[in-house]
Design a protein around this motif. Structure first.
Motif, mmCIF file in Angstrom:
data_model
loop_
_atom_site.group_PDB
_atom_site.id
_atom_site.type_symbol
_atom_site.label_atom_id
_atom_site.label_comp_id
_atom_site.label_asym_id
_atom_site.label_seq_id
_atom_site.Cartn_x
_atom_site.Cartn_y
_atom_site.Cartn_z
ATOM 1 N N LYS A 1 0.819 -1.214 0.000
ATOM 2 C CA LYS A 1 0.000 0.000 0.000
ATOM 3 C C LYS A 1 0.855 1.268 0.000
ATOM 4 O O LYS A 1 2.079 1.200 0.122
ATOM 5 N N CYS B 1 1.856 1.982 4.076
ATOM 6 C CA CYS B 1 2.200 0.891 5.001
ATOM 7 C C CYS B 1 2.623 -0.332 4.180
ATOM 8 O O CYS B 1 2.584 -0.291 2.957
ATOM 9 N N CYS C 1 1.175 -3.311 4.030
ATOM 10 C CA CYS C 1 0.121 -4.295 3.742
ATOM 11 C C CYS C 1 0.058 -4.595 2.249
ATOM 12 O O CYS C 1 0.326 -3.727 1.420
ATOM 13 N N THR D 1 -4.659 -5.613 6.563
ATOM 14 C CA THR D 1 -4.764 -4.348 7.298
ATOM 15 C C THR D 1 -3.723 -4.314 8.410
ATOM 16 O O THR D 1 -3.213 -5.358 8.821
ATOM 17 N N CYS D 2 -3.421 -3.093 8.856
ATOM 18 C CA CYS D 2 -2.481 -2.908 9.970
ATOM 19 C C CYS D 2 -2.866 -1.608 10.666
ATOM 20 O O CYS D 2 -3.739 -0.888 10.179
ATOM 21 N N CYS E 1 -3.112 1.512 8.116
ATOM 22 C CA CYS E 1 -4.233 1.671 7.177
ATOM 23 C C CYS E 1 -5.589 1.548 7.889
ATOM 24 O O CYS E 1 -6.612 1.890 7.322
#
Ligand code: ADP
Ligand code: MG
Ligand code: ZN
Length: 477
Positions: free
Chosen positions: A20, A23, A25, A37-38, A41
């Motif tokens: 992304k 980040c 991901c 996801t993290c 995000c």
């Protein structure tokens, strides 16, 4: 009154990076909901976004490909609004200082070139996705797409018809895919378009009030939505009404646009520079390096094909619409040196097979070498054009070489004159009535004799030779 349409497009293209924009991901489409996801995000408090350099490079590629000037410095801004697919409550985008500006795309309609201006290209993050349950009053939130990198390409209001808008979109799409920075999948939303449209009396300089159309997921639908909207605006104006500035949604099933929100209801996004991200500085060395990495673009390739291979503009257009197809074509021509014949076989039989199976040329079972070999076999009169049709179908099905197929099927063209003369003689002897009628002036019977010879030789006779010999032998008194 004669009206003219004015159209400007905003295109969002998803960048084909592995991760992304802010980040680590994955950007892969189709994963289990919320698995990519993290904290970054998901918009957790206290986290810091870190810009993915690849996104800047990809955006720069597009900017240079469509003749934009890349700004020495650009910055990210927060675009604030509330929606459940946007966990942070703002989207990181660019506003006052975009990555690039002032470009153009060339359209080529029947040999006439037209420039469509590009106002700006900026980078931003995508939002998540809401899935609405048909049977229950609930919606599900999938945040895999939040933070997937996008570029937005905003055109000048330079287009004057829905066809021109569709043409512009196809050119943009083609360039993005050529650059290998976007997969171009419109159904999965990797390439999306909002269309702004207004009308004005022909000859008037000032623009009319525009509406913005959303929710079209194919080139065809963009064109249909614009056609509908132009008619709607014209009908309104002709009946004493006025167009109001609003956003309208395309309803594919009804084939119409519906009002979504008016200008008064429009969001105030309260843009401001994102304090978590430093400005992006792009120096000349970097721009030069990206420029050098650009591949040959579709328009240039098209012109080169016309010039180098002496093929019609139409053929060049079809063959260069896909980079893989263009490479395949060039490979075949390199091996057989018959550019127009190669083009005919590829645009005809090969593409027909591929389209039927929705198969990419990169997966075509007929290798460039096999197709070139087959073309050479026709040129050498080893097989007829008619046999080749059968051979190419077999090559596609089995992936075998034309030489093997010809051997297996015993498809050897008879080019031996003595053998053909013998066959023709016995046909003439067996059909004395037809011969008499032919010699009496019924020339149409020539075809009958050709057919009989081809039948007797199981289609293996060289048709040209049969024609020549028959003419001589039938005329003989
Ligand atoms: P916004 O940010 O509200 O979408 P912009 O000024 O950035 O507005 O314009 C967005 C798009 O609308 C651009 O592609 C531009 O070419 C187009 N546009 C602007 N004015 C008109 C008009 N009167 N008719 C048609 N398109 C227009
Ligand atoms: Mg807009
Ligand atoms: Zn993440």
């Amino acid at each position: 009154m004669d009206f003219e349409a004015v159209i400007g497009l905003e295109v969002h293209a998803q960048m084909l990076t592995d991760t992304k924009i802010f980040c680590n991901c994955s950007t892969k489409f189709g994963a289990a909901p919320n698995s990519h996801t993290c904290p970054v995000c998901l918009g957790m408090p206290g986290v810091l976004p870190v810009l993915n350099k690849k996104v800047v490079e990809y955006a720069m590629k597009m900017a240079l490909a469509i003749n934009c000037t890349i700004n020495k410095s650009c910055e990210f801004a927060r675009k604030n609004y509330f929606y459940p697919d946007l966990p942070k409550g703002y989207q990181i985008s660019q506003y006052a200082q975009p990555l690039a500006e002032h470009g153009y795309v060339l359209l080529d309609t029947n040999g006439e070139q037209k420039k469509i201006g590009i106002i700006r290209i900026h980078m931003e993050e995508d939002a998540g996705k809401l899935l609405h349950d048909e049977h229950n009053p609930v919606s599900y939130v999938d945040l895999n797409r939040t933070g997937v990198p996008l570029i937005e390409i905003v055109s000048e209001p330079d287009m004057r018809s829905p066809e021109e808008a569709a043409d512009y979109l196809k050119r943009l799409h083609e360039i993005l895919v050529y650059l290998e920075i976007c997969d171009g999948n419109m159904e999965e939303g990797s390439f999306r378009c909002d269309a702004n449209v207004s009308i004005r009396p022909k000859g008037q300089k000032e623009f009319g009030t525009r509406t913005e159309l959303k929710n079209m997921n194919s080139f065809r639908n963009v064109q249909r939505a614009l056609e509908y909207e132009i008619k709607r605006q014209q009908y309104l104006v002709e009946n004493g009404g006025t167009v109001v500035q609003e956003t309208r949604l395309w309803d594919d099933a009804r084939g119409a646009t519906n009002s979504m929100r008016s200008k008064e209801e429009a969001h105030d996004y309260r843009y401001f520079p994102d304090p978590d991200l430093v400005p992006v500085m792009v120096d000349e060395v970097w721009v030069k390096k990206i420029k050098e990495e650009l591949p040959e673009l579709p328009m240039a390739k098209r012109e080169r094909f016309i010039k180098d291979y002496q093929i019609p503009a139409y053929d060049a257009g079809v063959l260069t619409a896909d980079k893989g197809l263009a490479n395949y074509y060039e490979e075949v021509v390199k091996l057989c040196a018959k550019p127009k014949i190669a083009s005919n076989w590829i645009m005809g039989d090969v593409m027909k097979f591929l389209n039927e199976d929705k198969l990419d040329i990169r997966r075509c079972p007929i290798t460039a070498k096999s197709l070139a070999d087959m073309i050479k076999l026709i040129e050498e009169s080893a097989i007829s054009g008619k046999m080749a049709k059968e051979v190419v179908a077999d090559m596609y099905k089995s992936g075998k070489s034309p030489q093997d197929i010809i051997k297996e099927k015993g498809m050897v063209q008879i080019t031996d004159e003595g053998e053909l003369v013998k066959a023709i003689k016995s046909i003439i002897e067996a059909n004395p009535n037809q011969l008499a009628h032919y010699r009496g002036g019924k020339e149409k019977l020539f075809g009958f004799f050709v057919g009989q010879v081809m039948k007797a030789t199981q289609g293996k006779a060289n048709p040209q030779l049969v024609n020549e010999l028959l003419k001589k032998m039938l005329a003989r008194q």
